[in-house]
Structure formats: structure tokens, C-alpha cells
Design a protein around this motif. Structure first.
Motif, PDB file in Angstrom:
ATOM      1  N   TRP A 195       0.829  -1.212   0.000  1.00  0.00           N
ATOM      2  CA  TRP A 195       0.000   0.000   0.000  1.00  0.00           C
ATOM      3  C   TRP A 195       0.861   1.258   0.000  1.00  0.00           C
ATOM      4  CZ3 TRP A 195      -0.599   3.525   4.226  1.00  0.00           C
ATOM      5  CH2 TRP A 195      -1.625   4.463   4.061  1.00  0.00           C
ATOM      6  N   ASP A 196       1.815   1.322   0.922  1.00  0.00           N
ATOM      7  CA  ASP A 196       2.667   2.505   1.063  1.00  0.00           C
ATOM      8  C   ASP A 196       3.526   2.706  -0.180  1.00  0.00           C
ATOM      9  OD1 ASP A 196       4.446   4.493   1.832  1.00  0.00           O
ATOM     10  OD2 ASP A 196       4.717   3.724   3.849  1.00  0.00           O
ATOM     11  N   SER A 197       4.223   1.665  -0.612  1.00  0.00           N
ATOM     12  CA  SER A 197       5.166   1.813  -1.729  1.00  0.00           C
ATOM     13  C   SER A 197       4.466   2.026  -3.064  1.00  0.00           C
ATOM     14  CB  SER A 197       6.100   0.598  -1.798  1.00  0.00           C
ATOM     15  OG  SER A 197       5.368  -0.607  -1.858  1.00  0.00           O
ATOM     16  N   ARG A 226      -4.199  -2.161 -12.036  1.00  0.00           N
ATOM     17  CA  ARG A 226      -4.499  -0.729 -12.067  1.00  0.00           C
ATOM     18  C   ARG A 226      -4.689  -0.117 -10.687  1.00  0.00           C
ATOM     19  NH1 ARG A 226      -7.644  -2.760 -16.450  1.00  0.00           N
ATOM     20  NH2 ARG A 226      -9.596  -2.668 -15.268  1.00  0.00           N
ATOM     21  N   LYS A 227      -4.999  -0.924  -9.675  1.00  0.00           N
ATOM     22  CA  LYS A 227      -5.264  -0.389  -8.341  1.00  0.00           C
ATOM     23  C   LYS A 227      -4.606  -1.245  -7.244  1.00  0.00           C
ATOM     24  CE  LYS A 227      -7.868   3.071  -9.625  1.00  0.00           C
ATOM     25  NZ  LYS A 227      -7.416   4.467  -9.391  1.00  0.00           N
ATOM     26  N   PRO A 228      -3.291  -1.383  -7.245  1.00  0.00           N
ATOM     27  CA  PRO A 228      -2.660  -2.198  -6.192  1.00  0.00           C
ATOM     28  C   PRO A 228      -2.904  -1.674  -4.775  1.00  0.00           C
ATOM     29  CG  PRO A 228      -1.018  -0.995  -7.495  1.00  0.00           C
ATOM     30  CD  PRO A 228      -2.307  -0.876  -8.222  1.00  0.00           C
ATOM     31  N   PRO A 229      -2.936  -0.347  -4.529  1.00  0.00           N
ATOM     32  CA  PRO A 229      -3.175   0.081  -3.143  1.00  0.00           C
ATOM     33  C   PRO A 229      -4.575  -0.232  -2.645  1.00  0.00           C
ATOM     34  CG  PRO A 229      -3.096   1.988  -4.595  1.00  0.00           C
ATOM     35  CD  PRO A 229      -2.664   0.809  -5.398  1.00  0.00           C
ATOM     36  N   TYR A 230      -5.553  -0.320  -3.562  1.00  0.00           N
ATOM     37  CA  TYR A 230      -6.911  -0.667  -3.149  1.00  0.00           C
ATOM     38  C   TYR A 230      -6.939  -2.082  -2.570  1.00  0.00           C
ATOM     39  CZ  TYR A 230      -9.037   3.393  -5.503  1.00  0.00           C
ATOM     40  OH  TYR A 230      -9.420   4.657  -5.883  1.00  0.00           O
ATOM     41  N   THR A 231      -6.263  -3.006  -3.241  1.00  0.00           N
ATOM     42  CA  THR A 231      -6.216  -4.392  -2.762  1.00  0.00           C
ATOM     43  C   THR A 231      -5.548  -4.465  -1.397  1.00  0.00           C
ATOM     44  OG1 THR A 231      -6.023  -5.119  -5.066  1.00  0.00           O
ATOM     45  CG2 THR A 231      -5.493  -6.728  -3.351  1.00  0.00           C
ATOM     46  N   ALA A 232      -4.431  -3.760  -1.237  1.00  0.00           N
ATOM     47  CA  ALA A 232      -3.718  -3.762   0.043  1.00  0.00           C
ATOM     48  C   ALA A 232      -4.570  -3.130   1.136  1.00  0.00           C
ATOM     49  CB  ALA A 232      -2.394  -3.012  -0.108  1.00  0.00           C
TER      50      ALA A 232
END
Length: 442
Positions: free
Chosen positions: A314-316, A370-376
Motif C-alpha cells: 500500500w505505502d510503496s 491498475r489499483k494495487p493500493p486498493y487491494t492492500a
């Protein structure tokens, strides 16, 4: 002025969301008080009213407590040192670029230090928050509703509106003012950014710390589920503070107007709804008198592992995307707040050029979905709920379920906005990065 297309089901959807948003935090407060966080079913309206009065009645002392915190954070925002960061050009204001003073990290550290000193010297015991959480919630709800009305009509009277749908209730819900600012001690303070970055998350952390201190004072121990919640929120909130310089280029600041939706959820919804798991753990420990009963250390260790992995992604991933955008706009700056996780920026990133001029990142995490931070984010929210595993209540799982549907809705809004902005380039991009949340799956 162009008329804005309605979202969230238009006026009826806005009314429904406002009613539900007022109901849920009070329901949680009553469930904690009268059924240890289990489902709360009063036997009559009169019982509900009496329970509400007993648990959630606002008091002047809690009013001054809440508004005092609000004012102190505004003063901190004006006087503490921090980076000067330019936001994105705003099409609705002739491409004007606002400057933001990013001193949330200073405010975060100072608030923790002052709070610790006040508590341990006995001047102001932080456990007061846990003892009065229902009353403070009521103050926060009333305050946010009144502030929403003031902001709405002030913007209209001073002609500072933009992208209105010309539907009174819907415009009130979504907001009509993009960049509300006030001048404090000679400094411009952006209310929307302060509310989103500090007022919501700082109050949330203080509420959770209060629950942990209450548990310690009662049992002379802080249980592993409570430690997990503290750790999870500390990581999340610290990330928001240390990366504040990235926030001016996000959609919330650049596009979303400061209406009831953002005001209410930042000032009342987020702190009190997101703190539910900590108070659920606290009241159930108080109910049973056995704080460590049925705690599975193996399960807690697994939760910590999942949390740390999800937090890192999420952070990275957010940092990769936002710092890429800042470099493209020529406004890159960083304050290197702790911790700076590895791979938070991509050197010489690959990107796709578009006809509208805004490049699309196709490197780092962003070449996989397209949305890796959403998953995290969803993984972290689920871990918060699972930390309450030693009891069988359903309400701790409200937040990850609610958050999942909120994220999905936001994703659909993102896709529609990007399709309108990029046109055929967005279609090509989606073919190149076909997965939304999990590579190879969805």
C-alpha cells in the motif's frame, strides 16, 4: 458553468447515505454500551431514547474537548514547520496552483508528545476519551453537520462554487467549494486537507490509544489483539503524515469538493467508525474479565505478517504513483519521513503517452494491475476485523465490508473519469494492464 453529472444515485442516494451515515456510528456506540459490541435490539422506542440519552448525550465539556482539539490542530497547521508544496493546476480556477504547507508530520509528533505528557502527569487523562466516546461522537456529528451548512452557504454567498449539479440536496452532499481556506496567524490553512490528513486520523489514533490505556488501567496488561490494532493504525496514520507532501496531487484534493460527504466522514465518521474494533476488544475484555481468553497467538502472528505485507504494498505503490505524477508536473519534493519503505519510487519509469498530455504509469506495481493500493487497503481492513477473532460478534466485520463496497464504487468512478479524460488511450491502457486489483485474477 457546466452542470455536474450526479453520482451515488443522485438526490435519493445522497439522502440515503446521509441517513445511514448518521445511524451507523450511534448504533455502534449503543451496541458497545448495551451488548458488548453485539447486535443491539432495543425492546421499544422509549428504551432506545433512554439508552441514547445515557450514552450519547452531548455535554459542554465534551464540546470544548472536541472543538479544542480542532482549533489546536488548525493552529499547528499554521505555525509548525513544513514543506511548501504546489498542487496540480485546477481547470475550474483557470489552472491556478495552490500552495500547501505540509507540516502534518510535525503536528503528529507534537500531538503524541503533548498527549503523552498530559496523560502521564495526570493533567489530562487520555482515558477520558474512552469514558465519554458516545458523547464526543454526538458532538462530532453535530459539529460536522453545522460546519457543512456553514461551508455550503458561505461558498454560495461568496461565489466560490464549481461544478454544481443545481440540485440543492445533492450539491450539499457532494459540496460546492473545491478549496476552502481560512487565514490563521497570517497563514492560509486548507480546511479540506487538514480535515482529511489530520483531524480524522489523529482523533482516531487518540481514541484507540485511549481504549488501550483503559484496558491497561483495568487489567495491567494490553492484550495482543489491542496491540495489533494499535500497530495497524500507527502504521497507517504515520504513513498519511509522513507522505503528506504527496496528498495535494491526489483526487481528493484536486477534484473532490468539500461538502457534507467529506466533512462528516472526516470529522465524525472515520474516527468513531474506524475505532470500533479497539472498543469491541476493550468492552469484551471488561465483560469477561479475562482479557487473554481464547487468544490464538498463531493467528495473531499470521495477522501481523499479512498486515506488514499489505502495508508495504500500500505505502510503496501509492508512493510510486504519486511521486511519478509529481515529477511529471515539475513539483516533486519529499520530506523523507520515517519510514521510507524500499521501492517507493521508480527510477526512469516506463509510461504511456496520451493525447490529453497526462502520461499513464505502466511500471512498478502499476504494470501488474491498475489499483494495487486498493487491494492492500482491503487486506488491512480485513485484518483489523479479524483481530477480534476471539469473540463471535458480527459488527467488527462491518468496516471491511463497508470499505470493500466503497472502494469498488470509487474504482468505478475512477474508471468513468479516466475514460472520459483519456478516451481511446484509456482503452489501450486497460488492454495493456488488464487486471484491476489482483494480477492474473481480477
Amino acid at each position: 458553468m457546466a452542470k455536474e453529472e450526479k453520482e451515488f444515485g443522485g438526490t435519493l442516494g445522497a439522502i440515503g447515505i446521509m441517513i445511514f451515515s448518521h445511524f451507523i456510528p450511534f448504533y455502534f456506540a449503543l451496541s458497545l454500551q448495551y451488548n458488548s459490541g453485539g447486535l443491539y435490539f432495543p425492546s421499544s422506542i422509549n428504551e432506545f431514547i433512554e439508552n441514547f440519552k445515557e450514552t450519547c448525550s452531548p455535554t459542554w465539556s465534551n464540546f470544548f474537548l472536541y472543538t479544542g482539539f480542532f482549533v489546536i490542530q488548525l493552529i499547528f497547521a499554521a505555525i509548525l514547520p513544513g514543506l511548501e508544496v504546489k498542487g496540480l493546476p485546477l481547470p475550474t480556477e483557470n489552472n491556478r496552483q495552490y500552495t500547501y504547507k505540509c507540516n502534518a508530520l510535525s503536528s503528529w509528533y507534537l500531538t503524541l508528545i503533548v498527549g503523552g505528557i498530559l496523560h502521564f502527569t495526570g493533567i489530562f487523562r487520555l482515558t477520558i476519551l474512552a469514558d465519554n466516546v458516545g458523547s464526543i461522537l454526538c458532538v462530532a456529528v453535530i459539529f460536522s453537520d453545522i460546519l457543512s451548512v456553514v461551508i455550503h452557504f458561505y461558498a454560495i454567498l461568496t461565489s466560490q462554487t464549481c461544478r454544481m449539479a443545481h440540485s440543492p440536496i445533492y450539491d450539499f452532499f457532494m459540496g460546492v467549494w473545491l478549496n476552502p481556506r481560512i487565514r490563521i496567524l497570517g497563514q492560509d490553512v486548507d480546511l479540506k486537507m487538514i480535515a482529511e490528513v489530520r483531524l480524522s486520523w489523529l482523533l482516531l489514533f487518540l481514541l484507540i490509544v485511549s481504549a488501550a490505556l483503559k484496558q491497561y488501567e483495568t487489567f495491567h496488561t494490553v492484550t495482543w489483539p489491542m496491540i495489533f490494532i494499535l500497530t495497524a493504525q500507527l502504521l497507517y496514520i504515520n504513513a498519511c503524515m509522513k507522505g503528506e507532501e504527496c496528498i495535494p496531487v491526489t483526487w481528493d484534493i484536486f477534484y473532490e469538493k468539500w461538502g457534507w460527504m467529506l466533512i462528516y466522514w472526516n470529522l465524525a465518521g472515520v474516527p468513531f467508525v474506524y475505532a470500533f474494533q479497539a472498543y469491541y476488544i476493550l468492552v469484551n475484555c471488561l465483560r469477561t474479565g479475562k482479557p487473554n481468553e481464547n487468544v490464538s497467538m498463531i493467528f495473531i502472528i499470521i495477522l501481523f505478517i499479512v498486515l506488514f505485507i499489505a502495508y508495504y504494498i500500500w505505502d510503496s505503490s501509492l508512493s510510486q504513483k504519486i511521486r511519478f505524477r509529481m515529477r511529471q508536473q515539475g513539483i516533486y519534493v519529499t520530506q523523507h519521513g520515517f519510514p521510507q519503505v524500499p521501492w517507493n519510487e521508480i527510477k526512469n519509469p516506463k509510461y504511456m503517452k496520451t493525447e490529453c498530455g497526462s502520461p499513464l504509469l505502466i511500471d512498478g506495481y502499476w504494470k501488474y494491475c491498475r489499483k494495487p493500493p486498493y487491494t492492500a487497503d482491503i487486506c488491512m481492513a480485513t485484518c483489523w476485523a479479524l483481530s477480534c477473532h476471539q469473540w463471535t460478534g458480527a459488527l467488527p466485520y462491518f468496516y471491511p465490508i463497508f470499505f470493500f463496497f466503497m472502494i469498488i464504487h470509487r474504482y468505478t468512478r475512477d474508471m468513468a473519469r479516466c475514460q472520459a479524460k483519456y478516451g481511446k488511450d484509456w482503452t489501450i491502457y486497460c488492454e495493456r494492464v488488464p487486471y484491476a486489483f489482483i494480477p492474473g485474477v481480477i
